[in-house]
Design a protein around this motif. Structure first.
Motif, mmCIF file in Angstrom:
data_model
loop_
_atom_site.group_PDB
_atom_site.id
_atom_site.type_symbol
_atom_site.label_atom_id
_atom_site.label_comp_id
_atom_site.label_asym_id
_atom_site.label_seq_id
_atom_site.Cartn_x
_atom_site.Cartn_y
_atom_site.Cartn_z
ATOM 1 N N GLN A 60 0.828 -1.210 0.000
ATOM 2 C CA GLN A 60 0.000 0.000 0.000
ATOM 3 C C GLN A 60 0.862 1.259 0.000
ATOM 4 O OE1 GLN A 60 -2.554 -0.541 3.371
ATOM 5 N NE2 GLN A 60 -3.909 -1.944 2.275
ATOM 6 N N ALA A 61 1.989 1.244 0.727
ATOM 7 C CA ALA A 61 2.886 2.399 0.748
ATOM 8 C C ALA A 61 3.552 2.598 -0.610
ATOM 9 C CB ALA A 61 3.945 2.221 1.835
ATOM 10 N N ARG A 62 3.851 1.512 -1.288
ATOM 11 C CA ARG A 62 4.493 1.573 -2.608
ATOM 12 C C ARG A 62 3.521 2.066 -3.676
ATOM 13 N NH1 ARG A 62 6.453 2.343 -6.893
ATOM 14 N NH2 ARG A 62 7.770 0.986 -8.113
ATOM 15 N N PHE A 63 2.231 1.729 -3.524
ATOM 16 C CA PHE A 63 1.206 2.090 -4.510
ATOM 17 C C PHE A 63 0.044 2.802 -3.821
ATOM 18 C CE2 PHE A 63 3.295 -1.790 -6.134
ATOM 19 C CZ PHE A 63 3.788 -1.303 -7.326
ATOM 20 N N PRO A 64 0.265 3.992 -3.270
ATOM 21 C CA PRO A 64 -0.792 4.673 -2.515
ATOM 22 C C PRO A 64 -2.009 4.968 -3.380
ATOM 23 C CG PRO A 64 1.072 6.148 -2.903
ATOM 24 C CD PRO A 64 1.490 4.784 -3.375
ATOM 25 N N GLY A 65 -3.174 4.674 -2.823
ATOM 26 C CA GLY A 65 -4.430 4.951 -3.508
ATOM 27 C C GLY A 65 -4.833 3.915 -4.538
ATOM 28 N N TRP A 66 -3.972 2.961 -4.816
ATOM 29 C CA TRP A 66 -4.321 1.915 -5.774
ATOM 30 C C TRP A 66 -5.136 0.834 -5.069
ATOM 31 C CZ3 TRP A 66 0.060 0.544 -9.733
ATOM 32 C CH2 TRP A 66 0.448 1.698 -10.405
ATOM 33 N N VAL A 67 -5.951 0.126 -5.848
ATOM 34 C CA VAL A 67 -6.804 -0.916 -5.284
ATOM 35 C C VAL A 67 -6.649 -2.222 -6.071
ATOM 36 C CG1 VAL A 67 -8.509 0.659 -4.308
ATOM 37 C CG2 VAL A 67 -8.783 -0.145 -6.647
ATOM 38 N N PHE A 68 -6.821 -3.301 -5.346
ATOM 39 C CA PHE A 68 -6.867 -4.633 -5.952
ATOM 40 C C PHE A 68 -8.308 -4.930 -6.337
ATOM 41 C CE2 PHE A 68 -2.989 -4.992 -3.488
ATOM 42 C CZ PHE A 68 -2.177 -5.797 -4.273
ATOM 43 N N ARG A 69 -8.495 -5.570 -7.473
ATOM 44 C CA ARG A 69 -9.827 -6.020 -7.880
ATOM 45 C C ARG A 69 -9.703 -7.325 -8.653
ATOM 46 N NH1 ARG A 69 -8.553 -1.152 -10.326
ATOM 47 N NH2 ARG A 69 -8.272 -1.202 -12.566
ATOM 48 N N LEU A 70 -10.735 -8.149 -8.538
ATOM 49 C CA LEU A 70 -10.751 -9.407 -9.288
ATOM 50 C C LEU A 70 -10.746 -9.106 -10.780
ATOM 51 C CD1 LEU A 70 -13.267 -11.747 -7.431
ATOM 52 C CD2 LEU A 70 -10.793 -12.011 -7.639
ATOM 53 N N ALA A 71 -10.035 -9.917 -11.532
ATOM 54 C CA ALA A 71 -9.934 -9.727 -12.977
ATOM 55 C C ALA A 71 -10.630 -10.854 -13.721
ATOM 56 C CB ALA A 71 -8.470 -9.642 -13.386
ATOM 57 N N GLY A 72 -11.592 -11.478 -13.074
ATOM 58 C CA GLY A 72 -12.322 -12.593 -13.674
ATOM 59 C C GLY A 72 -12.828 -13.493 -12.573
ATOM 60 N N PRO A 73 -13.461 -14.567 -12.953
ATOM 61 C CA PRO A 73 -14.023 -15.466 -11.936
ATOM 62 C C PRO A 73 -12.941 -16.251 -11.200
ATOM 63 C CG PRO A 73 -14.336 -16.387 -14.129
ATOM 64 C CD PRO A 73 -13.747 -15.011 -14.319
ATOM 65 N N ALA A 74 -13.231 -16.548 -9.959
ATOM 66 C CA ALA A 74 -12.357 -17.424 -9.179
ATOM 67 C C ALA A 74 -12.702 -18.866 -9.507
ATOM 68 C CB ALA A 74 -12.542 -17.151 -7.693
ATOM 69 N N ASP A 75 -11.738 -19.741 -9.364
ATOM 70 C CA ASP A 75 -11.899 -21.160 -9.665
ATOM 71 C C ASP A 75 -11.408 -21.944 -8.450
ATOM 72 O OD1 ASP A 75 -12.302 -23.504 -11.176
ATOM 73 O OD2 ASP A 75 -10.261 -23.453 -11.963
ATOM 74 N N ALA A 76 -12.040 -23.069 -8.164
ATOM 75 C CA ALA A 76 -11.626 -23.832 -6.989
ATOM 76 C C ALA A 76 -11.829 -25.324 -7.181
ATOM 77 C CB ALA A 76 -12.426 -23.381 -5.765
ATOM 78 N N HIS A 77 -11.005 -26.064 -6.478
ATOM 79 C CA HIS A 77 -11.210 -27.497 -6.284
ATOM 80 C C HIS A 77 -10.495 -27.894 -5.006
ATOM 81 C CE1 HIS A 77 -7.156 -28.814 -7.539
ATOM 82 N NE2 HIS A 77 -7.237 -27.861 -8.459
ATOM 83 N N HIS A 78 -10.990 -28.922 -4.380
ATOM 84 C CA HIS A 78 -10.489 -29.370 -3.090
ATOM 85 C C HIS A 78 -10.384 -28.158 -2.147
ATOM 86 C CE1 HIS A 78 -9.544 -32.629 -5.868
ATOM 87 N NE2 HIS A 78 -9.731 -33.415 -4.808
ATOM 88 N N ASP A 79 -9.252 -27.896 -1.591
ATOM 89 C CA ASP A 79 -9.082 -26.761 -0.672
ATOM 90 C C ASP A 79 -8.303 -25.631 -1.315
ATOM 91 O OD1 ASP A 79 -10.424 -28.111 1.375
ATOM 92 O OD2 ASP A 79 -8.587 -29.075 2.070
ATOM 93 N N GLN A 80 -8.368 -25.529 -2.645
ATOM 94 C CA GLN A 80 -7.577 -24.546 -3.381
ATOM 95 C C GLN A 80 -8.468 -23.582 -4.144
ATOM 96 O OE1 GLN A 80 -3.936 -26.644 -5.214
ATOM 97 N NE2 GLN A 80 -5.580 -28.162 -5.178
ATOM 98 N N VAL A 81 -8.086 -22.317 -4.136
ATOM 99 C CA VAL A 81 -8.804 -21.280 -4.882
ATOM 100 C C VAL A 81 -7.782 -20.555 -5.749
ATOM 101 C CG1 VAL A 81 -10.206 -19.180 -4.724
ATOM 102 C CG2 VAL A 81 -10.435 -20.964 -2.990
ATOM 103 N N ARG A 82 -8.115 -20.369 -7.016
ATOM 104 C CA ARG A 82 -7.227 -19.666 -7.945
ATOM 105 C C ARG A 82 -7.982 -18.478 -8.523
ATOM 106 N NH1 ARG A 82 -5.871 -22.486 -13.607
ATOM 107 N NH2 ARG A 82 -8.121 -22.330 -13.632
ATOM 108 N N PHE A 83 -7.312 -17.332 -8.574
ATOM 109 C CA PHE A 83 -7.952 -16.150 -9.148
ATOM 110 C C PHE A 83 -6.896 -15.189 -9.672
ATOM 111 C CE2 PHE A 83 -7.514 -15.739 -4.614
ATOM 112 C CZ PHE A 83 -6.933 -14.496 -4.434
ATOM 113 N N THR A 84 -7.322 -14.339 -10.584
ATOM 114 C CA THR A 84 -6.470 -13.316 -11.159
ATOM 115 C C THR A 84 -6.950 -11.973 -10.650
ATOM 116 O OG1 THR A 84 -6.086 -14.667 -13.114
ATOM 117 C CG2 THR A 84 -5.644 -12.321 -13.336
ATOM 118 N N TRP A 85 -6.019 -11.072 -10.408
ATOM 119 C CA TRP A 85 -6.348 -9.756 -9.867
ATOM 120 C C TRP A 85 -5.618 -8.670 -10.654
ATOM 121 C CZ3 TRP A 85 -1.719 -7.769 -8.585
ATOM 122 C CH2 TRP A 85 -0.726 -8.651 -8.171
ATOM 123 N N HIS A 86 -6.128 -7.479 -10.552
ATOM 124 C CA HIS A 86 -5.493 -6.282 -11.098
ATOM 125 C C HIS A 86 -5.242 -5.320 -9.949
ATOM 126 C CE1 HIS A 86 -7.368 -6.931 -15.343
ATOM 127 N NE2 HIS A 86 -6.308 -7.677 -15.140
#
Length: 122
Positions: A58-84
């Motif tokens: 947050q200090a390196r990128f002040p005011g920037w936000v993370f957001r999902l860049a598509g649907p999350a995917d999961a199986h077993h105990d794992q979740v995979r997702f892309t962010w911007h």
């Protein structure tokens, strides 16, 4: 799918929380006490170290936000997702993908992160 998206949303909410007390509360809610987080720029263990890593980003990128860049995917105990990561309402210069492994309580125990797009050094 709702639980998968909810976990990814809560994960990113922790990364977007700029109030230190609020962020620590989200980190405690979303991540296991012994969480490990590894990406090309960080390799930390425990909630305190993860919280410090989030604060540093947050200090390196002040005011920037993370957001999902598509649907999350999961199986077993794992979740995979892309962010911007970028300024609110603008194109995001940083993009990545994370794989999160949850524990028996549904908290994230392990995160393996990848940076897919980063800006050139200034």
């Amino acid at each position: 799918m709702t639980a998968t998206t909810d976990l990814a949303d809560r994960y990113l909410a922790a990364w977007n929380a700029t109030d230190p007390a609020g962020r620590r509360a989200l980190v405690a809610e979303v991540f296991a006490e012994d969480v490990t987080y590894t990406d090309p720029l960080a390799d930390v263990a425990g909630r305190d170290a993860l919280d410090a890593t989030i604060a540093a980003v947050q200090a390196r990128f002040p005011g920037w936000v993370f957001r999902l860049a598509g649907p999350a995917d999961a199986h077993h105990d794992q979740v995979r997702f892309t962010w911007h990561l970028g300024p609110e309402g603008a194109d995001a210069p940083v993009a990545g993908s994370d794989v999160a492994v949850t524990d028996g309580d549904g908290r994230i125990r392990t995160v393996l992160g990848f940076l897919d797009r980063v800006p050139a050094p200034a």
